[in-house]
Design a protein around this motif. Structure first.
Motif, PDB file in Angstrom:
ATOM      1  N   GLY A 179       0.827  -1.200   0.000  1.00 58.66           N
ATOM      2  CA  GLY A 179       0.000   0.000   0.000  1.00 58.66           C
ATOM      3  C   GLY A 179       0.859   1.246   0.000  1.00 58.66           C
ATOM      4  N   THR A 180       0.233   2.388  -0.191  1.00 57.51           N
ATOM      5  CA  THR A 180       0.930   3.671  -0.116  1.00 57.51           C
ATOM      6  C   THR A 180       0.100   4.635   0.724  1.00 57.51           C
ATOM      7  OG1 THR A 180      -0.059   4.394  -2.214  1.00 57.51           O
ATOM      8  CG2 THR A 180       2.154   3.454  -2.299  1.00 57.51           C
ATOM      9  N   VAL A 181       0.797   5.562   1.384  1.00 61.25           N
ATOM     10  CA  VAL A 181       0.126   6.542   2.241  1.00 61.25           C
ATOM     11  C   VAL A 181       0.676   7.935   1.952  1.00 61.25           C
ATOM     12  CG1 VAL A 181      -0.506   5.009   4.137  1.00 61.25           C
ATOM     13  CG2 VAL A 181       1.783   5.989   4.077  1.00 61.25           C
ATOM     14  N   LEU A 182      -0.218   8.907   2.018  1.00 63.77           N
ATOM     15  CA  LEU A 182       0.166  10.307   1.926  1.00 63.77           C
ATOM     16  C   LEU A 182       0.276  10.820   3.350  1.00 63.77           C
ATOM     17  CD1 LEU A 182       0.587  12.287  -0.475  1.00 63.77           C
ATOM     18  CD2 LEU A 182      -1.757  13.075  -0.080  1.00 63.77           C
ATOM     19  N   VAL A 183       1.466  11.299   3.762  1.00 62.74           N
ATOM     20  CA  VAL A 183       1.697  11.637   5.172  1.00 62.74           C
ATOM     21  C   VAL A 183       2.161  13.078   5.327  1.00 62.74           C
ATOM     22  CG1 VAL A 183       2.395   9.234   5.576  1.00 62.74           C
ATOM     23  CG2 VAL A 183       4.151  10.989   5.304  1.00 62.74           C
ATOM     24  N   TRP A 184       1.922  13.629   6.516  1.00 64.71           N
ATOM     25  CA  TRP A 184       2.442  14.935   6.892  1.00 64.71           C
ATOM     26  C   TRP A 184       2.630  14.923   8.402  1.00 64.71           C
ATOM     27  CZ3 TRP A 184      -2.326  13.745   5.142  1.00 64.71           C
ATOM     28  CH2 TRP A 184      -3.420  13.985   5.971  1.00 64.71           C
ATOM     29  N   LYS A 185       3.533  15.760   8.888  1.00 62.99           N
ATOM     30  CA  LYS A 185       3.930  15.735  10.289  1.00 62.99           C
ATOM     31  C   LYS A 185       2.804  16.239  11.188  1.00 62.99           C
ATOM     32  CE  LYS A 185       8.131  16.690  12.930  1.00 62.99           C
ATOM     33  NZ  LYS A 185       9.421  17.426  12.916  1.00 62.99           N
ATOM     34  N   LYS A 186       2.563  15.534  12.294  1.00 59.91           N
ATOM     35  CA  LYS A 186       1.462  15.883  13.184  1.00 59.91           C
ATOM     36  C   LYS A 186       1.640  17.254  13.824  1.00 59.91           C
ATOM     37  CE  LYS A 186       0.038  11.214  14.633  1.00 59.91           C
ATOM     38  NZ  LYS A 186      -0.018  10.246  15.756  1.00 59.91           N
ATOM     39  N   THR A 187       2.858  17.562  14.230  1.00 63.82           N
ATOM     40  CA  THR A 187       3.079  18.770  15.030  1.00 63.82           C
ATOM     41  C   THR A 187       3.468  19.980  14.200  1.00 63.82           C
ATOM     42  OG1 THR A 187       5.406  18.117  15.352  1.00 63.82           O
ATOM     43  CG2 THR A 187       3.808  17.401  17.012  1.00 63.82           C
ATOM     44  N   GLN A 188       3.460  19.890  12.888  1.00 64.17           N
ATOM     45  CA  GLN A 188       3.964  20.977  12.056  1.00 64.17           C
ATOM     46  C   GLN A 188       2.875  22.004  11.767  1.00 64.17           C
ATOM     47  OE1 GLN A 188       6.778  19.880   9.154  1.00 64.17           O
ATOM     48  NE2 GLN A 188       6.130  21.389   7.651  1.00 64.17           N
ATOM     49  N   THR A 189       3.273  23.276  11.743  1.00 62.34           N
ATOM     50  CA  THR A 189       2.390  24.348  11.303  1.00 62.34           C
ATOM     51  C   THR A 189       2.637  24.580   9.819  1.00 62.34           C
ATOM     52  OG1 THR A 189       2.467  25.402  13.475  1.00 62.34           O
ATOM     53  CG2 THR A 189       1.734  26.756  11.628  1.00 62.34           C
ATOM     54  N   PHE A 190       1.592  24.490   9.018  1.00 62.47           N
ATOM     55  CA  PHE A 190       1.739  24.548   7.571  1.00 62.47           C
ATOM     56  C   PHE A 190       1.353  25.918   7.020  1.00 62.47           C
ATOM     57  CE2 PHE A 190       1.137  20.046   8.500  1.00 62.47           C
ATOM     58  CZ  PHE A 190       2.149  19.470   7.752  1.00 62.47           C
ATOM     59  N   SER A 191       1.854  26.193   5.839  1.00 61.27           N
ATOM     60  CA  SER A 191       1.437  27.390   5.121  1.00 61.27           C
ATOM     61  C   SER A 191      -0.022  27.236   4.701  1.00 61.27           C
ATOM     62  CB  SER A 191       2.303  27.586   3.879  1.00 61.27           C
ATOM     63  OG  SER A 191       2.066  26.534   2.943  1.00 61.27           O
ATOM     64  N   SER A 192      -0.625  28.345   4.294  1.00 56.87           N
ATOM     65  CA  SER A 192      -2.018  28.291   3.846  1.00 56.87           C
ATOM     66  C   SER A 192      -2.169  27.350   2.661  1.00 56.87           C
ATOM     67  CB  SER A 192      -2.498  29.695   3.466  1.00 56.87           C
ATOM     68  OG  SER A 192      -2.470  30.552   4.580  1.00 56.87           O
ATOM     69  N   ALA A 193      -1.187  27.387   1.750  1.00 58.47           N
ATOM     70  CA  ALA A 193      -1.259  26.536   0.559  1.00 58.47           C
ATOM     71  C   ALA A 193      -1.171  25.058   0.929  1.00 58.47           C
ATOM     72  CB  ALA A 193      -0.148  26.916  -0.410  1.00 58.47           C
ATOM     73  N   ALA A 194      -0.219  24.699   1.810  1.00 57.21           N
ATOM     74  CA  ALA A 194      -0.055  23.299   2.208  1.00 57.21           C
ATOM     75  C   ALA A 194      -1.275  22.809   2.986  1.00 57.21           C
ATOM     76  CB  ALA A 194       1.212  23.125   3.038  1.00 57.21           C
ATOM     77  N   SER A 195      -1.816  23.649   3.870  1.00 59.95           N
ATOM     78  CA  SER A 195      -3.010  23.267   4.626  1.00 59.95           C
ATOM     79  C   SER A 195      -4.188  23.023   3.689  1.00 59.95           C
ATOM     80  CB  SER A 195      -3.361  24.360   5.639  1.00 59.95           C
ATOM     81  OG  SER A 195      -2.341  24.500   6.615  1.00 59.95           O
ATOM     82  N   ALA A 196      -4.329  23.883   2.683  1.00 54.84           N
ATOM     83  CA  ALA A 196      -5.421  23.727   1.731  1.00 54.84           C
ATOM     84  C   ALA A 196      -5.242  22.452   0.907  1.00 54.84           C
ATOM     85  CB  ALA A 196      -5.493  24.947   0.808  1.00 54.84           C
ATOM     86  N   PHE A 197      -3.992  22.131   0.564  1.00 51.26           N
ATOM     87  CA  PHE A 197      -3.740  20.923  -0.229  1.00 51.26           C
ATOM     88  C   PHE A 197      -4.046  19.665   0.581  1.00 51.26           C
ATOM     89  CE2 PHE A 197      -0.749  17.637  -1.858  1.00 51.26           C
ATOM     90  CZ  PHE A 197      -1.336  17.477  -3.113  1.00 51.26           C
ATOM     91  N   ILE A 198      -3.688  19.672   1.861  1.00 55.03           N
ATOM     92  CA  ILE A 198      -3.988  18.518   2.716  1.00 55.03           C
ATOM     93  C   ILE A 198      -5.503  18.310   2.809  1.00 55.03           C
ATOM     94  CG2 ILE A 198      -3.921  17.682   5.100  1.00 55.03           C
ATOM     95  CD1 ILE A 198      -1.120  19.026   5.307  1.00 55.03           C
ATOM     96  N   ALA A 199      -6.238  19.408   3.035  1.00 60.72           N
ATOM     97  CA  ALA A 199      -7.693  19.304   3.114  1.00 60.72           C
ATOM     98  C   ALA A 199      -8.278  18.816   1.788  1.00 60.72           C
ATOM     99  CB  ALA A 199      -8.293  20.661   3.491  1.00 60.72           C
ATOM    100  N   TYR A 200      -7.753  19.323   0.697  1.00 56.67           N
ATOM    101  CA  TYR A 200      -8.222  18.914  -0.633  1.00 56.67           C
ATOM    102  C   TYR A 200      -7.932  17.432  -0.871  1.00 56.67           C
ATOM    103  CZ  TYR A 200      -8.906  19.073  -5.709  1.00 56.67           C
ATOM    104  OH  TYR A 200      -9.356  18.841  -6.978  1.00 56.67           O
ATOM    105  N   SER A 201      -6.744  16.972  -0.430  1.00 55.37           N
ATOM    106  CA  SER A 201      -6.358  15.572  -0.623  1.00 55.37           C
ATOM    107  C   SER A 201      -7.308  14.636   0.106  1.00 55.37           C
ATOM    108  CB  SER A 201      -4.924  15.348  -0.135  1.00 55.37           C
ATOM    109  OG  SER A 201      -4.005  16.156  -0.853  1.00 55.37           O
ATOM    110  N   LYS A 202      -7.698  15.000   1.329  1.00 52.45           N
ATOM    111  CA  LYS A 202      -8.633  14.170   2.094  1.00 52.45           C
ATOM    112  C   LYS A 202      -9.953  14.029   1.340  1.00 52.45           C
ATOM    113  CE  LYS A 202      -6.869  15.507   6.673  1.00 52.45           C
ATOM    114  NZ  LYS A 202      -7.194  16.239   7.930  1.00 52.45           N
ATOM    115  N   GLU A 203     -10.454  15.160   0.837  1.00 56.32           N
ATOM    116  CA  GLU A 203     -11.723  15.131   0.112  1.00 56.32           C
ATOM    117  C   GLU A 203     -11.597  14.369  -1.203  1.00 56.32           C
ATOM    118  OE1 GLU A 203     -14.968  18.364  -1.678  1.00 56.32           O
ATOM    119  OE2 GLU A 203     -13.333  19.016  -0.369  1.00 56.32           O
ATOM    120  N   TYR A 204     -10.470  14.563  -1.891  1.00 58.21           N
ATOM    121  CA  TYR A 204     -10.240  13.916  -3.187  1.00 58.21           C
ATOM    122  C   TYR A 204     -10.203  12.401  -3.026  1.00 58.21           C
ATOM    123  CZ  TYR A 204      -7.866  13.137  -7.706  1.00 58.21           C
ATOM    124  OH  TYR A 204      -7.526  12.713  -8.976  1.00 58.21           O
ATOM    125  N   ILE A 205      -9.478  11.939  -1.995  1.00 54.11           N
ATOM    126  CA  ILE A 205      -9.350  10.492  -1.787  1.00 54.11           C
ATOM    127  C   ILE A 205     -10.652   9.888  -1.299  1.00 54.11           C
ATOM    128  CG2 ILE A 205      -8.200   8.726  -0.384  1.00 54.11           C
ATOM    129  CD1 ILE A 205      -5.655  10.432  -0.556  1.00 54.11           C
TER     130      ILE A 205
END
Length: 292
Positions: A262-288
């Motif tokens: 299998g494969t997983v899309l991951v990001w660090k739990k404790t990291q503060t992201f830029s607006s663009a990265a946060s939006a991409f993570i949210a978009y990825s959840k919805e897309y998948i």
């Protein structure tokens, strides 16, 4: 230690010549030499060995080169994270991915996101799961696409709907190339090239079962392109994921019993992201979630 001076140092390290580096940096040679001397004084080490025709990094210089590349990359990423407009999402998102069939899924995800956010750009880093995790830990990557098995305890993640299929690249002249599939017994007596990730090797050895102790492993590596050439020239077989790539003189044959990852899309739990990265993570959840 200024970012500007580290960039000067990296240019000199790359060119191995003060004059060439000064011209590329639009500086005078004495100015550049003085900056490097001040950097050596600040660090208390000798960074270069100077000869008549070129300059060579010392061990301390090679260490600084690695650190300087990371520092400059992180500084540029930080500037990108804050580069946005009030009305439109913008910036650069740093993503890591291995050589995977799931990479096609990732590129489709990125393309779909950019259609809605055309001012967002992506910086893609290629490596195996261990390389990508290391760069996420250092803050150089926002998100990584990782092949399992992998320890993701420190990460938030989304499991992708894509399954990676294992098989063997064999010479088209080999008897194995005539098979519909290849078993552990078929590979027990042939020279093999394996992936170099320990977790993946353990997974493969479990698949080989009692034949694991009889394997003749001639090489390991992390880039299939190079391993394919080695297999062709050494008459070895590469145990690899099916990447749907064609290599002259080699043929992919799937494993039996079937083995998948299998494969997983991951990001660090404790990291503060830029607006663009946060939006991409949210978009990825919805897309998948829409694919499941």
């Amino acid at each position: 230690m200024e970012i500007r001076v580290l960039k000067y140092f990296l240019m000199v390290a790359r060119e191995e010549n003060i004059t060439k580096a000064a011209n590329l940096l639009h500086l005078t040679q004495p100015t550049l030499s003085r900056q490097l001397m001040q950097l050596e004084e600040e660090l208390g080490v000798t960074l270069f060995r100077r000869s008549r025709h070129r300059i060579i990094l010392t061990e301390d210089g090679m260490l600084l080169r690695r650190r300087a590349e990371e520092i400059v990359s992180l500084a540029e990423k930080t500037k990108d994270d804050f580069r946005h407009t009030q009305d439109h999402l913008s910036g650069t998102i740093a993503v890591g991915s291995g050589e995977l069939q799931s990479s096609r899924f990732l590129t489709q995800l990125i393309a779909a996101f950019q259609r809605d956010n055309p001012l967002v750009s992506f910086r893609i880093y290629s490596g195996n799961s261990d390389n990508i995790k290391e760069r996420i830990e250092r803050g150089l990557l926002d998100i990584g696409l990782l092949q399992e098995p992998v320890d993701i305890a420190k990460y938030n993640f989304i499991r992708t709907p894509i399954h990676e299929h294992w098989g063997v690249l064999v010479s088209t002249d080999s008897e194995l190339a005539t098979r519909d599939s290849i078993s552990p017994a078929d590979l027990a007596s042939v020279p093999l090239i394996l992936p170099d990730r320990e977790n993946v090797q353990n997974e493969l050895l479990n698949w080989f079962g009692p034949y694991a102790e009889k394997l003749h492993i001639t090489a390991t590596g992390n880039l299939l392109y190079n391993l394919a050439f080695l297999a062709r020239d050494s008459q070895s077989c590469v145990v690899t994921l099916n990447l749907a790539c064609h290599y002259d003189g080699l043929l992919f044959v799937p494993l039996s019993p079937k083995l998948e990852s299998g494969t997983v899309l991951v990001w660090k739990k404790t990291q503060t992201f830029s607006s663009a990265a946060s939006a991409f993570i949210a978009y990825s959840k919805e897309y998948i979630s829409g694919m499941l």
